[in-house]
Every structure is written in structure tokens, then in C-alpha cells.
Motif scaffolding. Structure first.
Motif, PDB file in Angstrom:
ATOM      1  N   UNK A 216    -101.827 -68.409 -64.152  1.00 47.87           N
ATOM      2  CA  UNK A 216    -101.415 -67.387 -64.941  1.00 47.87           C
ATOM      3  C   UNK A 216    -100.908 -68.026 -66.211  1.00 47.87           C
ATOM      4  N   UNK A 217    -100.078 -69.005 -66.054  1.00 47.96           N
ATOM      5  CA  UNK A 217     -99.573 -69.630 -67.243  1.00 47.96           C
ATOM      6  C   UNK A 217    -100.566 -70.251 -68.283  1.00 47.96           C
ATOM      7  N   UNK A 218    -101.530 -70.702 -67.488  1.00 47.74           N
ATOM      8  CA  UNK A 218    -102.661 -71.227 -68.660  1.00 47.74           C
ATOM      9  C   UNK A 218    -103.058 -70.413 -69.605  1.00 47.74           C
ATOM     10  N   UNK A 219    -103.567 -68.987 -68.918  1.00 49.10           N
ATOM     11  CA  UNK A 219    -104.289 -67.976 -69.776  1.00 49.10           C
ATOM     12  C   UNK A 219    -103.293 -67.003 -70.041  1.00 49.10           C
ATOM     13  N   UNK A 329     -99.498 -83.071 -54.618  1.00 47.96           N
ATOM     14  CA  UNK A 329     -99.704 -81.438 -54.281  1.00 47.96           C
ATOM     15  C   UNK A 329     -99.541 -80.442 -55.378  1.00 47.96           C
ATOM     16  N   UNK A 330     -98.562 -80.838 -56.177  1.00 47.80           N
ATOM     17  CA  UNK A 330     -98.234 -80.163 -57.339  1.00 47.80           C
ATOM     18  C   UNK A 330     -99.322 -80.152 -58.348  1.00 47.80           C
ATOM     19  N   UNK A 331     -99.962 -81.354 -58.515  1.00 47.75           N
ATOM     20  CA  UNK A 331    -101.126 -81.330 -59.528  1.00 47.75           C
ATOM     21  C   UNK A 331    -102.328 -80.905 -58.982  1.00 47.75           C
ATOM     22  N   UNK A 332    -102.656 -80.740 -57.758  1.00 42.40           N
ATOM     23  CA  UNK A 332    -103.762 -80.323 -57.172  1.00 42.40           C
ATOM     24  C   UNK A 332    -103.621 -78.757 -57.387  1.00 42.40           C
ATOM     25  N   UNK A 333    -102.398 -78.259 -57.405  1.00 46.75           N
ATOM     26  CA  UNK A 333    -102.262 -76.881 -57.570  1.00 46.75           C
ATOM     27  C   UNK A 333    -102.662 -76.481 -59.109  1.00 46.75           C
ATOM     28  N   UNK A 334    -101.754 -77.505 -59.748  1.00 45.33           N
ATOM     29  CA  UNK A 334    -102.036 -77.253 -61.382  1.00 45.33           C
ATOM     30  C   UNK A 334    -103.581 -77.365 -61.953  1.00 45.33           C
ATOM     31  N   UNK A 335    -104.318 -78.099 -61.147  1.00 49.79           N
ATOM     32  CA  UNK A 335    -105.707 -78.266 -61.362  1.00 49.79           C
ATOM     33  C   UNK A 335    -106.396 -77.095 -61.085  1.00 49.79           C
ATOM     34  N   UNK A 336    -106.205 -76.776 -59.602  1.00 48.51           N
ATOM     35  CA  UNK A 336    -107.300 -75.694 -59.106  1.00 48.51           C
ATOM     36  C   UNK A 336    -106.837 -74.414 -59.629  1.00 48.51           C
ATOM     37  N   UNK A 337    -105.311 -73.905 -59.765  1.00 48.11           N
ATOM     38  CA  UNK A 337    -105.192 -72.718 -60.249  1.00 48.11           C
ATOM     39  C   UNK A 337    -105.876 -72.357 -61.665  1.00 48.11           C
ATOM     40  N   UNK A 338    -105.729 -72.993 -62.623  1.00 49.96           N
ATOM     41  CA  UNK A 338    -106.388 -72.653 -63.986  1.00 49.96           C
ATOM     42  C   UNK A 338    -108.066 -72.624 -63.535  1.00 49.96           C
ATOM     43  N   UNK A 339    -108.675 -73.491 -62.802  1.00 46.10           N
ATOM     44  CA  UNK A 339    -109.940 -73.373 -62.385  1.00 46.10           C
ATOM     45  C   UNK A 339    -110.233 -72.018 -61.800  1.00 46.10           C
ATOM     46  N   UNK A 341    -108.439 -69.153 -61.939  1.00 45.54           N
ATOM     47  CA  UNK A 341    -108.253 -68.151 -63.181  1.00 45.54           C
ATOM     48  C   UNK A 341    -109.473 -68.055 -64.126  1.00 45.54           C
ATOM     49  N   UNK A 342    -110.095 -69.165 -64.422  1.00 46.43           N
ATOM     50  CA  UNK A 342    -111.164 -69.331 -65.312  1.00 46.43           C
ATOM     51  C   UNK A 342    -112.339 -68.823 -64.535  1.00 46.43           C
ATOM     52  N   UNK A 343    -112.653 -68.935 -63.314  1.00 50.62           N
ATOM     53  CA  UNK A 343    -113.906 -68.483 -62.803  1.00 50.62           C
ATOM     54  C   UNK A 343    -113.530 -66.936 -62.777  1.00 50.62           C
ATOM     55  N   UNK A 344    -112.688 -66.254 -62.446  1.00 57.34           N
ATOM     56  CA  UNK A 344    -112.652 -64.598 -62.413  1.00 57.34           C
ATOM     57  C   UNK A 344    -112.950 -64.192 -64.054  1.00 57.34           C
ATOM     58  N   UNK A 345    -112.373 -65.176 -65.134  1.00 58.59           N
ATOM     59  CA  UNK A 345    -112.547 -64.548 -66.515  1.00 58.59           C
ATOM     60  C   UNK A 345    -114.102 -64.914 -66.707  1.00 58.59           C
ATOM     61  N   UNK A 351    -109.118 -61.178 -68.475  1.00 54.39           N
ATOM     62  CA  UNK A 351    -107.553 -61.632 -68.424  1.00 54.39           C
ATOM     63  C   UNK A 351    -106.708 -61.041 -67.387  1.00 54.39           C
ATOM     64  N   UNK A 352    -106.915 -59.677 -67.372  1.00 54.69           N
ATOM     65  CA  UNK A 352    -106.186 -58.830 -66.526  1.00 54.69           C
ATOM     66  C   UNK A 352    -106.248 -59.285 -65.070  1.00 54.69           C
ATOM     67  N   UNK A 353    -107.272 -59.822 -64.636  1.00 48.72           N
ATOM     68  CA  UNK A 353    -107.546 -60.279 -63.094  1.00 48.72           C
ATOM     69  C   UNK A 353    -106.741 -61.653 -62.927  1.00 48.72           C
ATOM     70  N   UNK A 354    -106.442 -62.258 -63.885  1.00 53.33           N
ATOM     71  CA  UNK A 354    -105.653 -63.516 -63.621  1.00 53.33           C
ATOM     72  C   UNK A 354    -104.523 -63.477 -62.570  1.00 53.33           C
ATOM     73  N   UNK A 355    -103.587 -62.509 -63.110  1.00 53.94           N
ATOM     74  CA  UNK A 355    -102.182 -62.583 -62.380  1.00 53.94           C
ATOM     75  C   UNK A 355    -102.737 -62.060 -60.725  1.00 53.94           C
ATOM     76  N   UNK A 356    -103.744 -61.428 -60.915  1.00 53.58           N
ATOM     77  CA  UNK A 356    -104.250 -60.933 -59.239  1.00 53.58           C
ATOM     78  C   UNK A 356    -104.548 -62.446 -58.447  1.00 53.58           C
ATOM     79  N   UNK A 357    -105.323 -63.084 -59.194  1.00 55.15           N
ATOM     80  CA  UNK A 357    -105.659 -64.165 -58.617  1.00 55.15           C
ATOM     81  C   UNK A 357    -104.362 -65.071 -58.066  1.00 55.15           C
ATOM     82  N   UNK A 358    -103.379 -65.106 -59.091  1.00 57.17           N
ATOM     83  CA  UNK A 358    -102.068 -65.806 -58.621  1.00 57.17           C
ATOM     84  C   UNK A 358    -101.389 -65.158 -57.450  1.00 57.17           C
ATOM     85  N   UNK A 359    -101.518 -63.566 -57.200  1.00 56.18           N
ATOM     86  CA  UNK A 359    -101.000 -63.028 -56.115  1.00 56.18           C
ATOM     87  C   UNK A 359    -101.793 -63.209 -54.888  1.00 56.18           C
TER      88      UNK A 359
END
Length: 396
Positions: A216-219, A329-339, A341-345, A351-359
Motif C-alpha cells: 500500500x505504501x508504494x501506491x 526477509x524484509x526486502x523480500x516483502x518490500x519487493x513482492x508487496x508492490x508487485x 499491488x501492481x498486479x491487481x491494478x 487503486x482501491x484494491x491495493x489495501x485489500x491485498x495488504x489485508x
């Protein structure tokens, strides 16, 4: 807490600023070096890959060096990489400096986490919070400051600024960090210690929670402008609120996680999950978005820093590699999370779906934790039954 911890946090502040500042410098780098904006964006990807690969590898290579030598050497390489980046007019060289800087950053952070745990025995959570406070301050002040400096004086000025901030940290490491390496185990012993289920679970949970955070932070900026309706001029306020929340959460967790880690993880994790769901449902409300930016920043980093502290505590037999694996581990998350989020966009969900991915990622973390607890309970019951039978046999 020892002064050396705060000095290490200064170096982490410089490194955190370097890791994230390119989000505001990409267009000017692209224009100056004659490359596309996506090519300039790949500089951030190169840094993330370097962090993921470099953290355990450089920690393994430096396992036998003294902590002061390892920290001083990696910070020196990081500084020189930024000097080279500020001087070059070649995109290829700049890309190479980002990879080198990431490897040095990974080595430094891995050793700094191990050093923090060693300098504050019994208070790993608080020591980790002080160290990671440098990263959260980079989000609040370093990244906006680097973007402003790049806007006023050019992108090279931001690289020079990071190098200058490293100088006092370098001097502090040489003077304040103990030189002795201590009775540290060898690399083979550390690799065996990394198989512990509790450690592996903490690392996986850390990756999932950090993935949710950066998803979510990325977007957050386009979410605010396209869905919430916040003007572009107010987006820095939203980002600053998230950064302030992150700093607050890290500091609060540092005071609670050593004595009461499970309430922080369970309660904070549940609130974090609820917050992402609420943001997805109410993203059109500016007041709610502003409040949740602070709250979710605080909860994300409180839970994340507690998980890292738990990983370090679980890896007493692998003090060096544990820090490297936690960084990875932190950077795996930092790399995969934005990916994710970008996939659902890209899939048309917006963009509204991005926090849902975080959830969803936080929900996956709860599922992993529940499975780990169930396995532990079954193992414990099996051990009790086996022990009972053996005791009964001995009595007979």
C-alpha cells in the motif's frame, strides 16, 4: 541503551534515505543520463535485489570478522559507492553503484542487527527499535529532504548528501563499537541453527507483514489522488503521517515487545488487518485516509520490528546470519508487496484494491502463525506422551 546503538541508527538513517530517495529523483536522473523513466526506476529494483541476495551472503562472509571491522568496511564501501554515483555520467556505472551500495547496506544492516542484540542482552526488542528508528526517520525526513535537494540542486546533490551523512557515522563506528568479535560460532554451526522452526516462522511472518506495508505504501500517492481526492500538493503530508506513524510504532514496540511480545503481535496484527480492510472500504474519505496513514504506519512497523526482534532471539546460535536473513526477509516483502499491488491494478481492479491485498497478506501471516502454533502443540503433546511412556517403563 549504549550510545553505539544510536550511532548505528544514524548510519541506518543514511542507508534508508538512499534506498527510498530515488522515488523522487527518477525523472531528473532519466533526463540527465538520457534514459527512459522506467530505466531510472530499475535503479530501485537493482537496490532491492542487491539487498535480498547480499544480506545472508555478506553476513556469511563476514562471520569471522570483528563487528567493528565488518561495520566500518561495509559503511565505507557504501559511502564510496555514493561518491562514484554522484560523479558518473554513465547509466551503467550508476546501476553498478546501486548494486554495490545495496550489498554494502545489506552487510551493514545484518551486522548492525546482530550488534544491537549483543549490546543489549535481554532487551533485543528495544535495541532493534532504536536501530530501525533510523529507517523510519528516513521516511519522515530523509526521503523528502533528498527529493527537495534533488529538485533544487540536481539529483547528484542527494547522493553527495547521503555520503556526507555517512562520515560522522563512520567515525562513530570506529570509536564506539567494540572491536572484539566475541565467541561467535562458525558459519556451519550458524547454518544449522537457522533451521529452527521458530526462527523460520518469524522470518516468514516478517516478510508477509512487510509485504503488506510496502504494497500500500508504494501506491499511497495515486490512491490518495485518484480515489481519495487529495490534491497532489497534500500527498507529502500523507506520506509524512505514515512515516511519523512508523517512527511512533517502532518506539512503542521497543518498550513493549521484550516483556510482552505476543500481545504486541496478536493485538497489533489484528488491528493492522482491520485497518487495511477499513482503508479499502473507506478510501474515498480524506479524513479517514489521513488518520489511517498514521495508524497503519505505526501498526505495520510495531509488528514488523517485534517480529525481527523475535527472529534475533530465536537465533541465539546464529547471531550473524540471523541478522542477514532478517534483512533479506524484509526486502523480500518490500519487493513482492508492490508487485502484488501492481498486479491487481494492472488487472483492472484499481487503486482501491491495493489495501485489500495488504489485508490479504496480513491474513496469510495469521494463517501461517496459526499453523505454526498447531504444529508446535502437536509436537509438544507427542513429546509428552513419549516421555510419559518412557517414565512409566522406568518405574516398572
Amino acid at each position: 541503551m549504549p550510545l553505539a546503538l544510536y550511532l548505528l541508527a544514524l548510519a541506518v538513517f543514511a542507508q534508508g534515505t538512499s534506498e527510498f530517495m530515488l522515488s523522487g529523483l527518477g525523472p531528473s536522473i532519466a533526463h540527465d543520463l538520457g534514459v527512459s523513466v522506467p530505466a531510472a526506476g530499475s535503479l530501485t529494483s537493482a537496490f532491492a535485489v542487491g539487498m535480498i541476495v547480499g544480506a545472508p551472503l555478506t553476513a556469511l562472509l563476514g562471520a569471522r570478522r570483528s563487528r567493528r571491522a565488518a561495520l566500518f568496511g561495509s559503511l565505507s564501501v557504501f559511502l564510496l559507492a555514493h561518491v562514484a554515483a554522484a560523479l558518473t555520467s554513465s547509466y551503467a556505472v550508476l546501476l553498478a553503484t546501486r548494486v554495490v551500495a545495496a550489498l554494502a547496506n545489506a552487510a551493514f544492516l545484518a551486522m548492525a542487527l546482530a550488534t544491537a542484540a549483543a549490546l543489549a542482552p535481554g532487551a533485543t526488542g528495544r535495541a532493534t527499535a532504536i536501530l530501525l528508528g533510523g529507517t523510519t526517520l528516513a521516511c519522515v525526513a530523509g526521503v523528502p529532504g533528498g527529493a527537495l535537494l534533488g529538485h533544487l540542486l540536481g539529483w547528484r546533490a542527494a547522493f553527495w548528501a547521503v555520503a556526507l551523512v555517512c562520515l560522522p557515522a563512520l567515525a562513530a563506528v570506529a570509536r564506539s563499537v567494540p572491536a572484539e568479535s566475541g565467541a561467535r560460532p562458525g558459519a556451519r554451526h550458524e547454518l544449522r541453527a537457522l533451521r529452527r522452526p521458530r526462527l523460520l516462522t518469524a522470518l516468514l511472518l516478517g516478510a508477509l507483514v512487510n509485504g503488506a506495508t510496502f504494497c500500500t505504501f508504494t501506491y499511497l500517492a495515486p490512491l490518495a489522488t485518484e480515489v481519495t481526492g487529495i490534491g497532489a500538493g497534500r500527498v507529502p503530508v500523507l506520506l509524512a503521517l505514515f512515516g511519523l506513524g512508523a517512527f511512533t510504532g517502532v518506539q512503542a514496540a521497543g518498550r513493549l515487545s521484550d516483556a510482552r511480545p505476543l500481545p504486541v503481535l496478536a493485538g497489533g496484527g489484528a488491528a493492522l488487518l482491520a485497518g487495511w480492510v477499513l482503508l479499502a472500504l473507506t478510501a474515498q474519505s480524506a479524513p479517514v485516509a489521513l488518520v489511517l496513514a498514521f495508524v497503519q504506519g505505526a501498526l505495520s512497523f510495531a509488528v514488523g520490528s517485534t517480529l525481527i526482534a523475535q527472529a534475533l532471539d530465536a537465533a541465539a546460535g546464529a547471531p550473524t546470519l540471523a541478522g542477514g536473513c532478517a534483512t533479506a526477509a524484509l526486502n523480500v516483502g518490500a519487493a513482492c508487496g508492490p508487485w502484488a499491488g501492481g498486479a491487481v491494478i494492472a488487472g483492472g481492479l484499481g487503486y482501491r484494491a491495493v489495501p485489500g491485498v495488504s489485508a490479504g497478506l496480513v491474513g496469510a501471516a495469521f494463517a501461517v502463525a496459526a499453523a505454526a502454533l498447531a504444529v508446535t502443540a502437536r509436537t509438544g503433546q507427542r513429546a509428552c506422551r513419549t516421555g510419559g511412556k518412557r517414565s512409566h517403563t522406568r518405574v516398572e
